[in-house]
Write a protein that holds these residues in place. Structure first.
Motif, PDB file in Angstrom:
ATOM      1  N   PHE A 109      73.590  16.228  62.516  1.00 49.78           N
ATOM      2  CA  PHE A 109      73.876  17.286  61.551  1.00 49.78           C
ATOM      3  C   PHE A 109      73.856  18.659  62.208  1.00 49.78           C
ATOM      4  O   PHE A 109      73.256  18.861  63.261  1.00 49.78           O
ATOM      5  N   ASN A 113      68.131  18.246  61.088  1.00 49.63           N
ATOM      6  CA  ASN A 113      67.440  17.392  60.114  1.00 49.63           C
ATOM      7  C   ASN A 113      66.436  16.448  60.758  1.00 49.63           C
ATOM      8  O   ASN A 113      66.311  15.301  60.362  1.00 49.63           O
ATOM      9  N   LEU A 114      65.714  16.955  61.758  1.00 51.72           N
ATOM     10  CA  LEU A 114      64.594  16.172  62.281  1.00 51.72           C
ATOM     11  C   LEU A 114      63.475  16.213  61.253  1.00 51.72           C
ATOM     12  O   LEU A 114      63.442  17.090  60.398  1.00 51.72           O
ATOM     13  N   PHE A 115      62.545  15.247  61.357  1.00 55.32           N
ATOM     14  CA  PHE A 115      61.445  15.202  60.401  1.00 55.32           C
ATOM     15  C   PHE A 115      60.276  15.995  60.972  1.00 55.32           C
ATOM     16  O   PHE A 115      59.649  15.564  61.941  1.00 55.32           O
ATOM     17  N   PRO A 116      59.968  17.146  60.399  1.00 55.04           N
ATOM     18  CA  PRO A 116      59.023  18.069  61.041  1.00 55.04           C
ATOM     19  C   PRO A 116      57.588  17.556  61.098  1.00 55.04           C
ATOM     20  O   PRO A 116      56.805  18.037  61.890  1.00 55.04           O
ATOM     21  N   HIS A 117      57.256  16.552  60.261  1.00 60.31           N
ATOM     22  CA  HIS A 117      55.869  16.089  60.242  1.00 60.31           C
ATOM     23  C   HIS A 117      55.647  14.938  61.209  1.00 60.31           C
ATOM     24  O   HIS A 117      54.543  14.424  61.313  1.00 60.31           O
ATOM     25  N   LEU A 118      56.710  14.521  61.913  1.00 61.31           N
ATOM     26  CA  LEU A 118      56.582  13.428  62.877  1.00 61.31           C
ATOM     27  C   LEU A 118      56.854  13.964  64.279  1.00 61.31           C
ATOM     28  O   LEU A 118      57.627  14.911  64.449  1.00 61.31           O
ATOM     29  N   LEU A 126      61.185   5.740  64.026  1.00 66.15           N
ATOM     30  CA  LEU A 126      61.044   5.491  62.588  1.00 66.15           C
ATOM     31  C   LEU A 126      62.064   4.481  62.063  1.00 66.15           C
ATOM     32  O   LEU A 126      61.702   3.470  61.456  1.00 66.15           O
ATOM     33  N   TYR A 159      56.049  18.173  68.413  1.00 66.73           N
ATOM     34  CA  TYR A 159      56.682  18.163  67.090  1.00 66.73           C
ATOM     35  C   TYR A 159      57.985  18.965  67.157  1.00 66.73           C
ATOM     36  O   TYR A 159      58.131  19.859  67.991  1.00 66.73           O
ATOM     37  N   GLN A 162      58.225  22.678  67.794  1.00 71.20           N
ATOM     38  CA  GLN A 162      57.838  23.268  69.080  1.00 71.20           C
ATOM     39  C   GLN A 162      58.999  23.282  70.070  1.00 71.20           C
ATOM     40  O   GLN A 162      58.840  23.737  71.193  1.00 71.20           O
ATOM     41  N   ARG A 175      67.803  10.185  68.462  1.00 67.66           N
ATOM     42  CA  ARG A 175      67.316   9.464  67.281  1.00 67.66           C
ATOM     43  C   ARG A 175      68.401   8.550  66.720  1.00 67.66           C
ATOM     44  O   ARG A 175      68.150   7.403  66.357  1.00 67.66           O
TER      45      ARG A 175
ATOM     46  N   GLY B 337      68.532  18.308  53.605  1.00 73.05           N
ATOM     47  CA  GLY B 337      68.770  17.734  54.924  1.00 73.05           C
ATOM     48  C   GLY B 337      67.798  16.631  55.280  1.00 73.05           C
ATOM     49  O   GLY B 337      68.145  15.703  56.004  1.00 73.05           O
ATOM     50  N   GLN B 338      66.566  16.723  54.780  1.00 74.76           N
ATOM     51  CA  GLN B 338      65.589  15.684  55.068  1.00 74.76           C
ATOM     52  C   GLN B 338      66.004  14.362  54.429  1.00 74.76           C
ATOM     53  O   GLN B 338      65.880  13.304  55.025  1.00 74.76           O
ATOM     54  N   GLY B 341      69.077  13.169  56.413  1.00 74.53           N
ATOM     55  CA  GLY B 341      68.687  12.628  57.703  1.00 74.53           C
ATOM     56  C   GLY B 341      68.143  11.216  57.555  1.00 74.53           C
ATOM     57  O   GLY B 341      68.484  10.315  58.323  1.00 74.53           O
ATOM     58  N   LEU B 345      70.042   7.393  58.563  1.00 73.70           N
ATOM     59  CA  LEU B 345      69.441   6.415  59.469  1.00 73.70           C
ATOM     60  C   LEU B 345      69.357   5.037  58.826  1.00 73.70           C
ATOM     61  O   LEU B 345      68.936   4.087  59.459  1.00 73.70           O
ATOM     62  N   ILE B 356      59.174   9.983  54.696  1.00 79.24           N
ATOM     63  CA  ILE B 356      59.732  11.306  54.988  1.00 79.24           C
ATOM     64  C   ILE B 356      59.395  12.323  53.905  1.00 79.24           C
ATOM     65  O   ILE B 356      58.841  13.382  54.188  1.00 79.24           O
ATOM     66  N   GLN B 360      55.619  15.176  53.344  1.00 80.11           N
ATOM     67  CA  GLN B 360      55.851  16.619  53.401  1.00 80.11           C
ATOM     68  C   GLN B 360      55.593  17.275  52.051  1.00 80.11           C
ATOM     69  O   GLN B 360      55.031  18.369  51.976  1.00 80.11           O
ATOM     70  N   ARG B 363      51.880  17.526  51.279  1.00 81.31           N
ATOM     71  CA  ARG B 363      51.253  18.561  52.098  1.00 81.31           C
ATOM     72  C   ARG B 363      51.473  19.932  51.466  1.00 81.31           C
ATOM     73  O   ARG B 363      50.548  20.727  51.358  1.00 81.31           O
ATOM     74  N   GLY B 442      50.527  20.800  63.729  1.00 79.85           N
ATOM     75  CA  GLY B 442      51.647  20.288  64.500  1.00 79.85           C
ATOM     76  C   GLY B 442      52.958  20.995  64.249  1.00 79.85           C
ATOM     77  O   GLY B 442      53.912  20.824  64.991  1.00 79.85           O
ATOM     78  N   ARG B 443      53.012  21.768  63.177  1.00 79.46           N
ATOM     79  CA  ARG B 443      54.333  22.246  62.766  1.00 79.46           C
ATOM     80  C   ARG B 443      54.724  23.549  63.438  1.00 79.46           C
ATOM     81  O   ARG B 443      55.850  23.959  63.353  1.00 79.46           O
ATOM     82  N   ARG B 444      53.742  24.227  64.069  1.00 79.02           N
ATOM     83  CA  ARG B 444      54.122  25.503  64.665  1.00 79.02           C
ATOM     84  C   ARG B 444      54.676  25.337  66.056  1.00 79.02           C
ATOM     85  O   ARG B 444      54.385  24.348  66.714  1.00 79.02           O
TER      86      ARG B 444
END
Lengths: 267, 444
Positions: A109, A113-118, A126, A159, A162, A175, B337-338, B341, B345, B356, B360, B363, B442-444
């Motif tokens: 995309f 659209n990566l999964f930010p929490h993984l 996944l 992540y 970063q 992916r 987008g989530q 995505g 897949l 997914i 999130q 949280r 982890g998100r920063r």
């Protein structure tokens, strides 16, 4: 206006690379596909046959329906009329068929659209683990293989937040590859990137093309189109206006609209 | 060369230098935040004076002039401070209510098990989270139920007419087997009709039904414990039972309702929306009243529900509606987008939600979820209107006791109640803040 049947030329042009394109094995076939958003007719009589191993670049002004077109191929958008067959499976309301198609079609995309929490590795494993029911270990090996291929194995435990945009997009490509797709769709993969990062993503895409991946790319990277595409398709107003091999497309566009578009983007 | 030069080349790079002394450290902080201008300086002094003026009498009442020891009202009759002796004397009632003194060890064990199960669960570094959760959700409630009520529930099976079979645990077992068979058969039929078997749904249903059977068997056993009716429960015990059951039941129910309200399926969406809007539109007091007074009128003769159980169901459903809206807020914050995505897949709906979207969304919803947990914890005090004595109700009732009646008894009781409620709620709030920071790393 070009005759829609022209759109189904069986790749008669000499491809710009030495790679061969199958002349019998159809990867994606769209027949008289029409789509509306409410009253708005966004795709009109789309006819497109993509052979296995073909690399297609779709370009056109914004709002021309090019993104909608490729999003129909994995049913992120539903078409209302016509027929779409992907890898021998027709896309209908049958959810099982849709899942089967999505397993075989990778998509990259504009906004990654990566999964930010993984982590990067988890992003890659996944789907193989959950969809292909692959053992975790094997999935991780495959993920590391593809992360090495896009040249960022050392980022595996970070992540997405970063990483730089270019790195994120390369992860997104890895992916998709982890699912071992038969067709890859790219929806403006470089449009959200800083100019300095575009090349690293395009390099990966060129590499993929050289290995014979069937690719359909919506992009305005004309250098990429020249280098790897077998066919360039120009869309406007929800229709395919013109398509040709890249050399003819860029040097000798036929339709007025195409000429105008090319004069705007090629300096 | 008088005109400004167009070209410039730096010859020597500038080394970093120390910041001016009065902009860093404590002095810097005070200068910046407390005395940044004459007006702010005056305000700071005034507010400090106000705080001292407010807090001094409070400390004088609760600590300096307080009565700590004593056996009855004579100790506090002339006191000008808090009567802690009364709190000390009544503490067992505040915790257990009218739970028989000889049986209070059972409550203690339940409290202990709760702490033993909960503390390692809350500390991220402790391993075996899965086993721990299994204990808290699958084992602890049954043990707590048996210990608190005494177990030995008489199951008779009311659905089979007595002419066919006399009421007995056996009749119940037969009835349960029939219902279980119907459910599994129904699932199989549905899977066949829909031509889309959900993998493992039969196994899952069997496991759940089997688990329920084991639970029913265990609670019907006679462990020789003296039965204690819920009418005798009270104090902190009731507060914790209502609050914890409400939280544990409301969260999963709220998630399902939130997903339902955002579903593409019109019937599911409508049903969820109606449920949420009806429960949110009614005050909790009304819900409790309905549960305690109205519900028995609609039930057939002979069917009785425990009053506490009715209150629990009412609170849980009420809370679920609020929870659903909090979580829906989180779901709405997840970009399209989530979803795309995940779908691209090949993930199915439940896989996408579980792996997914929900991680999130939950949280993001943590502050809201904890907010509604805290308000639930305080709302448990409302059960007093249906005659259940929770922590606050117990304190209120005791303040009228002639043995301890004094001008300061009631006030002391309320201060104590406020402190205990505050301690629980503040702990929840801090833990939520800790979790938020941990998950955000982890998100920063």
């Amino acid at each position: 206006m070009s005759d829609p049947s022209v759109a189904t030329i069986e790749a008669p042009h000499v491809p710009p690379t030495s790679l061969t394109v199958s002349s019998t094995d159809v990867a994606v076939q769209m027949v008289d596909v029409n789509k509306w958003y409410g009253e708005f007719h966004v795709l009109r009589d789309i006819n497109l046959t993509v052979m296995r191993g073909e690399r297609i670049v779709i370009c056109g002004p914004s709002g021309s329906g090019k993104s909608t077109l490729i999003r129909c191929i994995n049913r992120l958008e539903e078409h209302q009329k016509g027929k779409i067959v992907v890898d021998g499976k027709e896309l209908t309301n049958d959810l099982r068929k849709i899942d089967e198609v999505r397993r075989e079609v990778g998509m990259v995309f504009q906004h990654f659209n990566l999964f930010p929490h993984l982590t990067i590795l988890e992003n890659c494993t996944l789907a193989p683990i959950n969809v292909r029911k692959m053992p975790k270990r094997e999935a991780e090996e495959i993920a590391m293989h593809y992360l090495s291929r896009v040249k960022i194995p050392e980022q595996a435990n970070k992540y997405p937040g970063q990483l730089s945009g270019g790195q994120q997009q390369r992860v997104a490509i890895a992916r998709s590859l982890c699912m071992n797709p038969r067709v890859m769709l790219f929806d403006e993969p470089t449009s959200a990137l800083d100019p300095e990062m575009i090349k690293e993503v395009l390099d990966v895409m060129v590499g993929l093309a050289m290995e014979g991946m069937t690719m359909i790319c919506v992009t305005h990277e004309m250098g990429f189109a020249r280098q790897v595409a077998n066919r360039v398709i120009f869309m406007d107003g929800g229709q395919i206006i013109e398509q040709n091999d890249p050399v003819s497309f860029f040097t000798n566009p036929q339709h007025e609209r195409t000429k105008l578009f090319l004069s705007q983007i090629l300096h | 060369m008088n005109a400004p030069a167009n070209s410039f080349v730096r010859n020597a790079l500038i080394e970093p230098q120390a910041a001016p002394r009065n902009t860093v450290g404590i002095t810097g902080w005070m200068r910046q935040n407390l005395f940044s201008s004459p007006l702010n300086g005056v305000m700071t002094v005034l507010i400090l004076a106000f705080i001292v003026w407010m807090v001094t009498p409070f400390i004088r009442f609760t600590l300096v002039n307080a009565v700590w020891e004593g056996a009855d009202r004579s100790a506090c009759a002339t006191a000008t401070g808090a009567c802690w002796a009364y709190v000390k004397a009544y503490l067992p009632q505040f915790v257990y209510g009218r739970y028989p003194a000889a049986e209070r060890w059972r409550v203690d064990i339940v409290f202990l098990l709760l702490v033993v199960g909960l503390v390692p669960m809350l500390i991220p570094r402790v391993p075996y989270k899965r086993l721990n959760a299994l204990f808290l959700i699958g084992v602890f409630p049954i043990v707590a139920f048996i210990l608190l009520t005494g177990g030995h529930v008489r199951l008779a099976g009311n659905l089979i007419p007595s002419s066919l079979m006399a009421p007995s645990p056996l009749r119940f077992a037969v009835q349960y087997a029939i219902i279980a068979a119907l459910i599994i058969g129904g699932l199989a039929l549905f899977a066949k009709l829909a031509e889309r078997p959900v993998k493992g749904s039969g196994t899952t249903a069997s496991i759940i039904l089997g688990y329920i059977a084991v639970v029913l068997f265990l609670v019907s056993l006679d462990f020789g414990l003296v039965p204690v009716e819920t009418a005798n429960w009270g104090g902190l015990l009731v507060t914790l039972v209502v609050a914890i059951t409400g939280m544990v039941a409301a969260l999963p129910l709220g998630i399902l309702l939130a997903l339902g309200r955002r579903s593409n399926m019109p019937v599911v969406k409508l049903a969820s929306t109606i449920f949420i809007e009806v429960w949110r539109g009614v005050p909790l007091i009304t819900v409790l009243f309905m549960a305690s007074v109205m519900l028995p009128l609609f039930l057939p003769d002979g069917v009785t529900f425990d009053k506490l159980l009715r209150a629990l169901i009412g609170v849980a459903l009420f809370q679920a509606a609020y929870m659903a809206e909090t979580i829906r807020g989180g779901l709405q914050a997840i970009p399209r987008g989530q979803y795309e995505g995940a779908m691209a897949l090949g993930l199915g709906y439940w896989q996408m939600m579980r792996q997914i979207v929900l991680p999130q969304a939950l949280r993001i919803s943590i502050p809201g979820i904890v907010g509604s947990f805290i308000s639930l914890f305080k709302d448990t005090t409302l059960v007093i209107i249906i005659g259940l004595y929770d922590f606050l109700g117990q304190i209120q009732a005791s303040a009228n006791d002639a043995k301890w009646a004094s001008p300061v008894t009631g006030l002391t009781g309320y201060i104590f109640a406020a402190m205990v409620f505050w301690a629980f709620c503040f702990a929840m709030s801090r833990y939520a803040a800790f979790t938020e920071r941990r998950l955000d790393r982890g998100r920063r």
